[in-house]
Design a protein around this motif. Structure first.
Motif, PDB file in Angstrom:
ATOM      1  N   ASN A 155      12.424  43.497 -19.338  1.00 54.82           N
ATOM      2  CA  ASN A 155      12.871  42.352 -19.331  1.00 54.82           C
ATOM      3  C   ASN A 155      13.143  41.985 -17.766  1.00 54.82           C
ATOM      4  O   ASN A 155      13.200  40.762 -17.390  1.00 54.82           O
ATOM      5  N   ASP A 156      13.774  42.834 -17.153  1.00 52.76           N
ATOM      6  CA  ASP A 156      14.146  42.359 -15.735  1.00 52.76           C
ATOM      7  C   ASP A 156      12.827  42.245 -14.841  1.00 52.76           C
ATOM      8  O   ASP A 156      12.950  41.252 -14.120  1.00 52.76           O
ATOM      9  N   VAL A 157      11.836  43.211 -15.126  1.00 53.02           N
ATOM     10  CA  VAL A 157      10.553  42.867 -14.296  1.00 53.02           C
ATOM     11  C   VAL A 157       9.986  41.516 -14.652  1.00 53.02           C
ATOM     12  O   VAL A 157       9.601  40.767 -13.720  1.00 53.02           O
ATOM     13  N   ALA A 158       9.895  41.074 -15.978  1.00 52.23           N
ATOM     14  CA  ALA A 158       9.521  39.683 -16.341  1.00 52.23           C
ATOM     15  C   ALA A 158      10.341  38.825 -15.407  1.00 52.23           C
ATOM     16  O   ALA A 158       9.654  37.814 -14.980  1.00 52.23           O
ATOM     17  N   PHE A 159      11.737  38.952 -15.523  1.00 52.40           N
ATOM     18  CA  PHE A 159      12.483  37.695 -14.944  1.00 52.40           C
ATOM     19  C   PHE A 159      12.132  37.851 -13.335  1.00 52.40           C
ATOM     20  O   PHE A 159      11.849  36.688 -12.554  1.00 52.40           O
ATOM     21  N   VAL A 160      11.936  38.945 -12.747  1.00 49.60           N
ATOM     22  CA  VAL A 160      11.754  39.099 -11.306  1.00 49.60           C
ATOM     23  C   VAL A 160      10.303  38.435 -11.051  1.00 49.60           C
ATOM     24  O   VAL A 160      10.216  37.754 -10.059  1.00 49.60           O
ATOM     25  N   LYS A 161       9.470  38.590 -11.801  1.00 46.29           N
ATOM     26  CA  LYS A 161       8.161  38.079 -11.888  1.00 46.29           C
ATOM     27  C   LYS A 161       7.966  36.584 -11.681  1.00 46.29           C
ATOM     28  O   LYS A 161       7.474  36.055 -10.854  1.00 46.29           O
ATOM     29  N   SER A 162       8.750  36.162 -12.717  1.00 37.11           N
ATOM     30  CA  SER A 162       8.724  34.486 -12.766  1.00 37.11           C
ATOM     31  C   SER A 162       9.617  33.947 -11.651  1.00 37.11           C
ATOM     32  O   SER A 162       9.060  32.878 -11.038  1.00 37.11           O
ATOM     33  N   ASP A 163      10.624  34.829 -11.057  1.00 43.25           N
ATOM     34  CA  ASP A 163      11.473  34.246  -9.869  1.00 43.25           C
ATOM     35  C   ASP A 163      10.548  34.291  -8.697  1.00 43.25           C
ATOM     36  O   ASP A 163      10.636  33.372  -7.852  1.00 43.25           O
ATOM     37  N   ALA A 164       9.960  35.396  -8.515  1.00 40.18           N
ATOM     38  CA  ALA A 164       8.872  35.222  -7.594  1.00 40.18           C
ATOM     39  C   ALA A 164       7.884  34.147  -7.554  1.00 40.18           C
ATOM     40  O   ALA A 164       7.577  33.682  -6.495  1.00 40.18           O
ATOM     41  N   ALA A 165       7.214  33.960  -8.664  1.00 39.05           N
ATOM     42  CA  ALA A 165       6.319  32.908  -8.681  1.00 39.05           C
ATOM     43  C   ALA A 165       6.856  31.545  -8.323  1.00 39.05           C
ATOM     44  O   ALA A 165       6.107  30.975  -7.599  1.00 39.05           O
ATOM     45  N   ARG A 166       8.220  31.326  -8.873  1.00 36.39           N
ATOM     46  CA  ARG A 166       8.668  29.940  -8.398  1.00 36.39           C
ATOM     47  C   ARG A 166       9.026  30.139  -6.950  1.00 36.39           C
ATOM     48  O   ARG A 166       8.651  29.247  -6.325  1.00 36.39           O
ATOM     49  N   ASP A 180      15.367  57.118 -28.139  1.00 39.40           N
ATOM     50  CA  ASP A 180      15.929  56.076 -28.183  1.00 39.40           C
ATOM     51  C   ASP A 180      16.626  55.356 -27.038  1.00 39.40           C
ATOM     52  O   ASP A 180      16.422  54.209 -26.611  1.00 39.40           O
ATOM     53  N   ALA A 181      17.460  56.154 -26.166  1.00 36.09           N
ATOM     54  CA  ALA A 181      18.090  55.631 -24.875  1.00 36.09           C
ATOM     55  C   ALA A 181      17.014  55.465 -24.257  1.00 36.09           C
ATOM     56  O   ALA A 181      17.217  54.087 -23.139  1.00 36.09           O
ATOM     57  N   LEU A 182      15.993  56.090 -23.959  1.00 35.03           N
ATOM     58  CA  LEU A 182      14.940  55.909 -23.122  1.00 35.03           C
ATOM     59  C   LEU A 182      14.098  54.438 -23.514  1.00 35.03           C
ATOM     60  O   LEU A 182      13.805  53.682 -22.556  1.00 35.03           O
ATOM     61  N   LYS A 183      14.069  54.347 -24.533  1.00 35.47           N
ATOM     62  CA  LYS A 183      13.256  52.944 -25.040  1.00 35.47           C
ATOM     63  C   LYS A 183      14.140  52.002 -24.755  1.00 35.47           C
ATOM     64  O   LYS A 183      13.543  50.887 -24.586  1.00 35.47           O
ATOM     65  N   ALA A 184      15.604  51.863 -24.952  1.00 33.27           N
ATOM     66  CA  ALA A 184      16.434  50.780 -24.709  1.00 33.27           C
ATOM     67  C   ALA A 184      16.312  50.683 -23.367  1.00 33.27           C
ATOM     68  O   ALA A 184      16.391  49.295 -22.731  1.00 33.27           O
ATOM     69  N   GLN A 185      16.365  51.643 -22.410  1.00 29.88           N
ATOM     70  CA  GLN A 185      16.231  51.467 -20.850  1.00 29.88           C
ATOM     71  C   GLN A 185      15.083  50.683 -20.408  1.00 29.88           C
ATOM     72  O   GLN A 185      15.103  50.029 -19.594  1.00 29.88           O
TER      73      GLN A 185
END
Length: 76
Positions: free
Chosen positions: A51-62, A40-45
């Protein structure tokens, strides 16, 4: 009398074996619970990292879009 002693011995042996199995079963249940908590802890992590990777991808695209726009405007 011998039949009763053999029967009593068999019952005592069976009870001893079952007691030992119960102790092992409790230990295994504790280990399974600990592993489930780790999963459960690994799933949460993993969810947080996704979510962090998705944010970084969108930030890199911008950032790439901004660089592309700068390169189009720049002329020697």
């Amino acid at each position: 009398m011998n039949k009763y002693q053999v029967l009593l011995g068999a019952v005592a042996l069976g009870a001893t074996v079952l007691t030992g199995c119960t102790a092992n079963l409790d230990e295994l249940n504790a280990k399974v619970d600990a592993i489930a908590a780790d999963v459960d802890a690994l799933k949460a992590q993993q969810s947080k990292l996704a979510n962090d990777v998705a944010f970084v991808k969108s930030d890199a695209a911008r950032a790439n879009e901004r660089l592309d726009n700068l390169a189009r405007r720049y002329k020697k």
